[in-house]
Design an enzyme around this catalytic site. Structure first.
Site, mmCIF file in Angstrom:
data_model
loop_
_atom_site.group_PDB
_atom_site.id
_atom_site.type_symbol
_atom_site.label_atom_id
_atom_site.label_comp_id
_atom_site.label_asym_id
_atom_site.label_seq_id
_atom_site.Cartn_x
_atom_site.Cartn_y
_atom_site.Cartn_z
ATOM 1 N N GLN A 181 0.838 -1.127 -0.151
ATOM 2 C CA GLN A 181 -0.030 -0.136 0.059
ATOM 3 C C GLN A 181 0.649 1.194 -0.073
ATOM 4 O OE1 GLN A 181 -2.473 1.675 3.347
ATOM 5 N NE2 GLN A 181 -4.085 0.610 2.041
ATOM 6 N N CYS B 230 -7.156 6.810 4.481
ATOM 7 C CA CYS B 230 -6.657 7.023 5.955
ATOM 8 C C CYS B 230 -7.312 8.372 6.455
ATOM 9 C CB CYS B 230 -5.174 7.281 5.734
ATOM 10 S SG CYS B 230 -4.419 7.794 7.233
ATOM 11 N N HIS C 271 -13.842 1.017 2.858
ATOM 12 C CA HIS C 271 -14.283 1.066 4.253
ATOM 13 C C HIS C 271 -15.515 1.685 4.319
ATOM 14 C CE1 HIS C 271 -12.747 1.889 8.625
ATOM 15 N NE2 HIS C 271 -14.171 1.708 8.593
ATOM 16 N N ASN D 269 -14.523 -3.541 3.871
ATOM 17 C CA ASN D 269 -13.932 -3.252 5.092
ATOM 18 C C ASN D 269 -14.623 -2.425 6.177
ATOM 19 O OD1 ASN D 269 -11.110 -1.182 5.894
ATOM 20 N ND2 ASN D 269 -11.464 -3.009 6.630
ATOM 21 N N GLY D 270 -14.449 -2.860 7.436
ATOM 22 C CA GLY D 270 -15.106 -1.986 8.639
ATOM 23 C C GLY D 270 -16.090 -3.004 9.306
ATOM 24 N N GLY E 194 -8.692 -6.128 9.859
ATOM 25 C CA GLY E 194 -7.242 -5.670 10.447
ATOM 26 C C GLY E 194 -7.002 -5.904 11.776
ATOM 27 N N ARG E 195 -7.615 -4.920 12.693
ATOM 28 C CA ARG E 195 -7.385 -5.018 13.977
ATOM 29 C C ARG E 195 -7.683 -6.192 14.623
ATOM 30 N NH1 ARG E 195 -7.144 -0.215 12.450
ATOM 31 N NH2 ARG E 195 -5.374 1.237 13.221
#
Length: 502
Positions: free
Chosen positions: A181, A211, A285, A325-326, A365-366
């Site tokens: 990325q 971002c 996202h 995403n999200g 992700g997290r």
């Protein structure tokens, strides 16, 4: 009538959406601030903190124009909607939050995969600064051979002005498939950076347009602010594709930025980028981003998730690929999102026409970083249909990773004071979530922290600390948490059932 309005205290207006059965609070601005008691919504996520802290949270949330505060509820999820396009009741500028009828906590997270012949159907580790480094990716690859992995975001100028490219771009060959990325807003510098990335053999180069950092001056503007200039994004992607022939160029973005938060704006962004560049895959996202007023952490949790927008984009652009995403925390939710809307509970998956086919993939992700074993250990069997998973148990996995880590200590450099890069502590960081939610997991992390003060290798750290964890936990095989054949997509992820915008 669809919307009925009636007065509420302190200048607010309560609206009732009769079609969807939802109550909306439109916030007005009183001349005098009422007492602190009036301001505290008892169900706000920070209501257990002091009143002053709660008011500060609300002021930060409303420090820029917000459309409305809306609460929605169904059987399995509650979330806070704030400032997103398409809210019933129109747009009201608010400078202060006076009263909130009820605000519930929202789901969060940030992982991607696919569902066609071009790439495996998968869940993939999302790009996260200071987290998805080469060492975490090595651990993730030991857990799953098929997931797509993403590097940390690398700013284009970093590669141009720093000649130590290996420090940022080198990776073991077993980490394929992998995406690099990049962040930036200058087509020329992004093109040069993409050419450097291509030499390292990455399978994909992703441009970060999501971002939630503040705008920076001049040409340094990058991240979510790029969505306000779709023509520039297209130019950047085109320059990257020309500089890195044969490498797929993709875009990671939000569903909106600041006041540009309608579905029409999102539609226009995808249209402009896809028509003026070779990009065919968007990783979205499904939250808007408030560049002024919310911190990066709040931008990952406060704005509402709008999964239905992805299915509307898939309907309007059937020739493009969209990944979600999200808010996705587990493999079960990831599979449900990719299967929807092609199947109902207990039914065999039936593909319809292209506009009704499921999304291309899901990005986590997290959750994948904080709980790598729980999220990734069964990805190959649950998502890709493999016969077995690579890691038999956590003890075997940890010692395999320790052999890798021990060979990397000090591989970049050793400073005059003896400090090694990467350090043992840096190489230990990816495994700290291995026993999250397990008995004695916290005690093990404390033991690891103590052992790092005198141990020289990760193998030595494990030898001194793993006896803290019960043997049955250490040797437990990966366990599938759901039955794919009986999966009910909308019950697993209730937000999928929302009606896509026209």
């Amino acid at each position: 009538e669809r919307v009925k309005e009636f007065n509420a205290p302190f200048g607010c207006t309560l609206e009732y959406d009769a079609l969807f059965g939802r109550q909306i609070v439109r916030v007005g601005v009183p001349r005098r601030r009422p007492s602190s008691r009036t301001f505290i919504p008892t169900t706000y996520p920070h209501a257990n903190a002091s009143h002053g802290r709660t008011r500060r949270c609300l002021r930060r949330f409303a420090s820029r124009p917000v459309n409305a505060l809306k609460t929605t509820e169904n059987d399995d999820c509650r979330e806070l909607d704030a400032g997103a396009g398409g809210l019933v009741g129109g747009r009201d500028r608010v400078d202060h939050v006076d009263h909130v009828d009820r605000v519930d906590h929202v789901d969060h997270v940030d992982h991607v995969g696919g569902a066609d012949d071009e790439r495996p159907a998968a869940a993939v580790g999302s790009a996260m600064m200071d987290y998805t480094d080469v060492h975490y990716r090595q651990l993730a690859r030991m857990l799953s051979r098929n997931t797509w992995l993403y590097t940390e975001m690398i700013v284009d100028s970093t590669l141009i002005f720093n000649q130590d490219h290996d420090r940022f771009l080198s990776f073991p060959p077993e980490q394929h498939p992998i995406s690099c990325q990049l962040g930036g807003s200058n087509p020329e510098t992004l093109g040069k950076a993409a050419a450097i990335v291509a030499k390292y053999g990455y399978d994909e180069i992703n441009l970060n347009c999501g971002c939630p950092s503040d705008r920076v001056a001049g040409s340094g503007c990058f991240g979510a602010a790029m969505m306000l200039e779709p023509k520039l994004v297209a130019e950047c992607c085109k320059a990257m594709a020309e500089a890195a022939p044969g490498v797929e160029i993709t875009v990671k973005c939000r569903i909106g930025v600041d006041d540009e938060d309608s579905y029409d704006s999102m539609h226009a962004f995808v249209r402009d980028v896809s028509e003026n560049s070779p990009v065919t895959h968007f990783i979205i996202h499904a939250r808007k981003c408030l560049l002024n007023g919310l911190s990066p952490h709040q931008n990952r949790t406060v704005p509402p998730l709008r999964y239905e927008w992805l299915f509307a984009l898939k309907r309007d652009f059937p020739h493009l690929k969209f990944s979600l995403n999200g808010g996705i925390l587990t493999l079960e939710e990831a599979v449900a999102s990719m299967e929807y809307p092609g199947r109902a509970a207990g039914e065999e998956r039936v593909a319809r026409d292209a506009s009704q086919e499921g999304i291309h993939g899901v990005m986590i992700g997290r959750a994948a970083y904080g709980e790598p074993w729980h999220v990734l250990s069964t990805a190959d069997t649950d998502v890709f249909g493999a016969a077995a998973n690579p890691a038999a148990n956590r003890k075997e996995l940890l010692y395999a990773y320790a052999r890798y880590a021990d060979g990397k200590i000090g591989s970049l450099c050793v400073k005059p004071d003896g400090h090694k890069m990467p350090s043992l502590r840096t190489l230990t960081k990816p495994i700290l979530g291995m026993f999250t939610k397990e008995p004695r997991g916290k005690k093990w992390r404390a033991a690891v922290d103590a052992a790092l003060r005198h141990c020289e290798t990760l193998t030595e750290v494990l030898d001194k600390t793993l006896d803290v964890i019960p043997e049955d936990v250490l040797m437990r095989e990966p366990q599938t948490g759901f039955d794919r054949e009986a999966l009910d997509c909308t019950r697993t992820v209730p937000s999928l059932a929302r009606r896509p915008p026209a």
